[in-house]
Design a protein around this motif. Sequence first.
Motif, short mmCIF file in Angstrom:
data_model
loop_
_atom_site.label_atom_id
_atom_site.label_comp_id
_atom_site.label_asym_id
_atom_site.label_seq_id
_atom_site.Cartn_x
_atom_site.Cartn_y
_atom_site.Cartn_z
N GLU A 5 0.84 -1.21 0.00
CA GLU A 5 0.00 0.00 0.00
C GLU A 5 0.87 1.24 0.00
N GLN A 6 1.97 1.23 0.73
CA GLN A 6 2.87 2.38 0.75
C GLN A 6 3.53 2.57 -0.61
N THR A 14 -2.98 3.99 -7.31
CA THR A 14 -4.05 3.84 -6.33
C THR A 14 -5.17 3.03 -6.96
N ARG A 15 -5.92 2.40 -6.14
CA ARG A 15 -7.06 1.64 -6.63
C ARG A 15 -8.17 2.59 -7.02
#
Length: 128
Positions: A5-6, A14-15
């Motif tokens: 995620e980082q 990003t999603r």
Amino acid sequence: MTTPEQLDERYGRTRRRRAPWIIAGIVAILLVGGYGWGIVAQSMNQVDADDLGYTLVDEHSVDVRFQITGVQGKDVVCIVEALDEEFGVVGWKVVEIPAGDSHAQALAATIPTVAEATTGLVNTCWVA
């Protein structure tokens, strides 16, 4: 240690959220459907009028023959006019046509005039 995620946040991965796109798609479908239904509803009440001819009876009246098409089972109202040489209106009449069973109706109307006319025609028609 760096988490996935980082890393995604650091490098701009990003999603994507699907909800705004789904909502926008539904709104677009509703708008197009509403517009389409408006066109269909308007064409169901459309009346077409065609001039078939006229006869100058005398200097104070004109007979106009015309045909209306497009509606069945609904009353129709037409404005029929008599014009002079300069296309000025010298007489007009509102013709109320009762509902008929056929798609097309041939009609005639006598228009009283205030001056000598050179032509007669249907101005407009609509569903009453």
